[in-house]
Design an enzyme around this catalytic site. Structure first.
Site, short mmCIF file in Angstrom:
data_model
loop_
_atom_site.label_atom_id
_atom_site.label_comp_id
_atom_site.label_asym_id
_atom_site.label_seq_id
_atom_site.Cartn_x
_atom_site.Cartn_y
_atom_site.Cartn_z
N LYS A 124 0.84 -1.20 0.00
CA LYS A 124 0.00 0.00 0.00
C LYS A 124 0.88 1.27 0.00
O LYS A 124 0.62 2.23 -0.72
CB LYS A 124 -0.88 -0.02 1.24
CG LYS A 124 -1.74 1.18 1.43
CD LYS A 124 -3.20 0.79 1.41
CE LYS A 124 -4.10 2.01 1.41
NZ LYS A 124 -5.44 1.67 0.95
N ARG A 170 13.79 -0.26 9.74
CA ARG A 170 14.15 0.07 11.13
C ARG A 170 14.51 -1.23 11.84
O ARG A 170 13.65 -2.10 12.02
CB ARG A 170 13.01 0.78 11.86
CG ARG A 170 13.45 1.20 13.27
CD ARG A 170 12.51 2.18 13.92
NE ARG A 170 11.29 1.54 14.40
CZ ARG A 170 10.39 2.17 15.16
NH1 ARG A 170 10.57 3.42 15.50
NH2 ARG A 170 9.30 1.54 15.55
N GLU A 233 15.80 9.15 20.97
CA GLU A 233 14.54 8.98 21.69
C GLU A 233 14.77 8.47 23.12
O GLU A 233 13.88 7.89 23.73
CB GLU A 233 13.62 8.03 20.93
CG GLU A 233 14.28 6.73 20.52
CD GLU A 233 13.41 5.82 19.65
OE1 GLU A 233 12.20 6.06 19.57
OE2 GLU A 233 13.95 4.86 19.08
N ASP A 374 18.21 42.12 6.08
CA ASP A 374 19.66 42.13 6.26
C ASP A 374 20.17 40.68 6.15
O ASP A 374 19.43 39.80 5.73
CB ASP A 374 20.07 42.81 7.58
CG ASP A 374 19.53 42.08 8.79
OD1 ASP A 374 18.80 41.08 8.60
OD2 ASP A 374 19.83 42.50 9.92
N1 COA Z 1 1.47 2.02 5.96
C1 COA Z 1 0.84 1.57 4.87
N2 COA Z 1 -0.49 1.33 4.84
C2 COA Z 1 -1.17 1.58 5.95
C3 COA Z 1 -0.55 2.07 7.12
C4 COA Z 1 0.83 2.29 7.10
N3 COA Z 1 1.48 2.74 8.18
N4 COA Z 1 -1.50 2.23 8.07
C5 COA Z 1 -2.66 1.87 7.51
N5 COA Z 1 -2.47 1.46 6.26
C6 COA Z 1 -3.49 0.99 5.30
C7 COA Z 1 -4.33 -0.12 5.89
O1 COA Z 1 -3.74 -1.37 5.61
C8 COA Z 1 -5.62 0.07 5.14
O2 COA Z 1 -5.47 -0.46 3.85
P1 COA Z 1 -6.72 -1.11 3.06
O3 COA Z 1 -7.78 -0.05 3.02
O4 COA Z 1 -6.16 -1.43 1.73
O5 COA Z 1 -7.13 -2.26 3.89
C9 COA Z 1 -5.72 1.58 4.99
O6 COA Z 1 -4.38 2.06 5.07
C10 COA Z 1 -6.56 2.25 6.05
O7 COA Z 1 -6.05 1.88 7.31
P2 COA Z 1 -6.89 2.07 8.64
O8 COA Z 1 -8.02 1.07 8.69
O9 COA Z 1 -7.26 3.51 8.76
O10 COA Z 1 -5.82 1.77 9.72
P3 COA Z 1 -5.56 0.37 10.44
O11 COA Z 1 -6.57 0.22 11.53
O12 COA Z 1 -5.45 -0.70 9.44
O13 COA Z 1 -4.12 0.61 11.08
C11 COA Z 1 -2.46 1.41 12.51
C12 COA Z 1 -3.90 1.57 12.08
C13 COA Z 1 -2.08 2.49 13.46
C14 COA Z 1 -2.27 0.03 13.15
C15 COA Z 1 -1.59 1.49 11.24
O14 COA Z 1 -1.80 2.76 10.67
C16 COA Z 1 -0.14 1.23 11.43
O15 COA Z 1 0.27 0.08 11.48
N6 COA Z 1 0.71 2.27 11.47
C17 COA Z 1 2.12 2.12 11.58
C18 COA Z 1 2.50 1.70 13.01
C19 COA Z 1 3.99 1.55 13.16
O16 COA Z 1 4.68 1.14 12.26
N7 COA Z 1 4.50 1.93 14.34
C20 COA Z 1 5.88 1.90 14.61
C21 COA Z 1 6.56 3.19 14.27
S1 COA Z 1 6.08 4.54 15.28
MG MG Z 2 10.63 4.42 19.31
#
Ligand code: COA
Ligand code: MG
Length: 394
Positions: A124, A170, A233, A374
């Site tokens: 995605k 990471r 961090e 300036d």
């Molecule tokens: N990267 C890529 N795609 C993402 C994404 C991300 N970080 N977060 C969500 N998506 C995608 C989902 O898979 C979903 O795709 P789909 O519609 O094709 O199924 C779409 O975007 C909508 O997602 P949504 O339903 O709003 O969110 P979620 O409940 O699936 O996920 C989180 C919420 C917070 C779990 C998710 O955003 C996530 O994993 N974020 C990254 C967390 C992370 O890596 N943390 C460590 C670093 S701080």
């Molecule tokens: Mg951290």
């Protein structure tokens, strides 16, 4: 540069010793334009040493005025305006580099994380037009899913076309007992760079850098082809910022992690962020001092796009060059916030043009549209243009 001169210089000035790879030569488009003129470049705490094949000072300045304000011939850490006995060695100290130096690295306005064990999110991310895609094996992945994350990331790096997005991983913190396995699993697929979390000291960055050097040698890749970004961090990371920022030529950016820092020092996170503001300022200041990029903290409220936009603009005003993000909806507002508006670019251009004219007339300060201009205002305008140029806007 002939061997005799190199040997002589090395004995006199250890910082000019054998040519070493650094980010300036191989990974930076603008500097690679110098490669036909320079036999090597090296970053030291004093500045950037350039070793020329021949005397090309004027050509450099004309060829790329946006990067170098002035290049002096130099042999002893002090800049001289007259030719010296080693005319083929320059020192460009940080103060001689223009604002665009930092922006001559790859643009990193937004760095999107996703759990490394989630192939769907990696796929995605590729379609989102985000500058950096960072596949996580650290805190976004459950302990019992680390192995799955490593193999998924390896597969993604090997099989997917990430387009223009940077392919980052990471890893787990150095000393966690997990990082060796992370490196073994993902390095052979050659990521563009690694994000090292919870960096507390320079030796951690150097440790990873040495591992990368071994992998590069083993696979026959160019030395330095995998870059590093360090996450600050922890309290220790903040107090050791100076040594971390100057730790290794592979290091291109400092990243500020507010949530972990608050946890580490026992602070309670608030929307205003006073509890982390010292560290947030320290990170961007150290990045500037060492000509690194700085990436701002994650904005945790996925619903509040307006708040995200505000915080990103604030970070850009603080001189952060980009921000970490965690959801597709955050890509556009963040990347927009770190791209100067057309009006800002236009104003900056007018400031610089007017300043050049006034300089010729002997005036350092003047008014433009009713406001005083300036030297610091001109420098700020150079920053705007440098940012715009990095994003292909100028
Ligand atoms: N990267 C890529 N795609 C993402 C994404 C991300 N970080 N977060 C969500 N998506 C995608 C989902 O898979 C979903 O795709 P789909 O519609 O094709 O199924 C779409 O975007 C909508 O997602 P949504 O339903 O709003 O969110 P979620 O409940 O699936 O996920 C989180 C919420 C917070 C779990 C998710 O955003 C996530 O994993 N974020 C990254 C967390 C992370 O890596 N943390 C460590 C670093 S701080
Ligand atoms: Mg951290």
């Amino acid at each position: 540069m002939d061997h005799e001169k190199t040997a002589e210089l090395s004995s006199l000035y250890p910082c000019c010793s054998a040519p070493q790879h650094n980010r300036l030569v191989s990974y930076d488009d603008e500097i690679s334009m110098f490669c036909d003129q320079f036999s090597c470049a090296r970053v030291t705490s004093t500045g950037v040493w350039l070793f020329c094949k021949k005397w090309t000072n004027h050509r450099i300045i004309m060829k790329n005025p946006s990067i170098i304000k002035k290049a002096y011939r130099c042999c002893d850490g002090v800049c001289h305006s007259k030719p010296l006995e080693f005319p083929n060695c320059f020192l460009l100290t940080a103060s001689l580099l223009t604002a665009s130096w930092r922006f001559s690295m790859r643009v990193r306005r937004a760095l999107l994380y996703m759990p490394g064990d989630d192939m769907r999110k990696i796929q995605k991310a590729i379609g989102l037009g985000v500058d950096c895609i960072c596949m996580d094996i650290e805190d976004g992945v459950a302990t019992n899913r680390k192995a799955e994350a490593r193999s998924t990331i390896y597969q993604a790096l090997s099989e997917l076309n990430f387009g223009r997005a940077e392919r980052l991983v990471r890893i787990n913190p150095v000393g966690s007992g997990l990082v060796e396995e992370d490196l073994r699993a993902v390095l052979s697929a050659h990521p563009d760079g690694l994000v090292i979390p919870k960096v507390g000291g320079a030796e951690q960055v150097r440790w990873v850098s040495q591992r990368l050097a071994l992998a590069e040698r083993e696979h026959g890749w160019p030395v330095g082809s995998i870059v590093l970004l360090a996450l600050i961090e922890t309290a220790l990371g903040v107090v050791n910022l100076r040594e971390i920022a100057g730790s290794d030529p592979r290091l291109q950016a400092l990243i500020f992690g507010a949530e972990d820092l608050a946890g580490d020092i026992g602070a309670v996170r608030t929307r205003e962020g006073r509890e982390i503001f010292y560290a947030r300022s320290a990170v961007v200041t150290h990045a500037a001092a060492f000509n690194l990029q700085a990436l701002d903290m994650v904005f945790m409220d996925l619903q509040d796009i307006e708040g995200l936009r505000e915080e990103s603009l604030e970070a850009a005003r603080m001189a952060y060059t980009g921000k970490q993000i965690i959801h597709p909806n955050q890509v556009v507002p963040v990347q927009e916030a770190f791209t100067p508006s057309d009006e800002a670019v236009d104003r900056a251009r007018r400031v610089i043009e007017a300043a050049a004219l006034h300089q010729q007339e002997g005036a350092g300060a003047f008014t433009l549209d009713g406001k005083m201009v300036d030297a610091p205002v001109v420098r700020a305008a150079e920053w705007v243009l440098a940012r715009a140029r990095a994003e292909g806007k100028d």
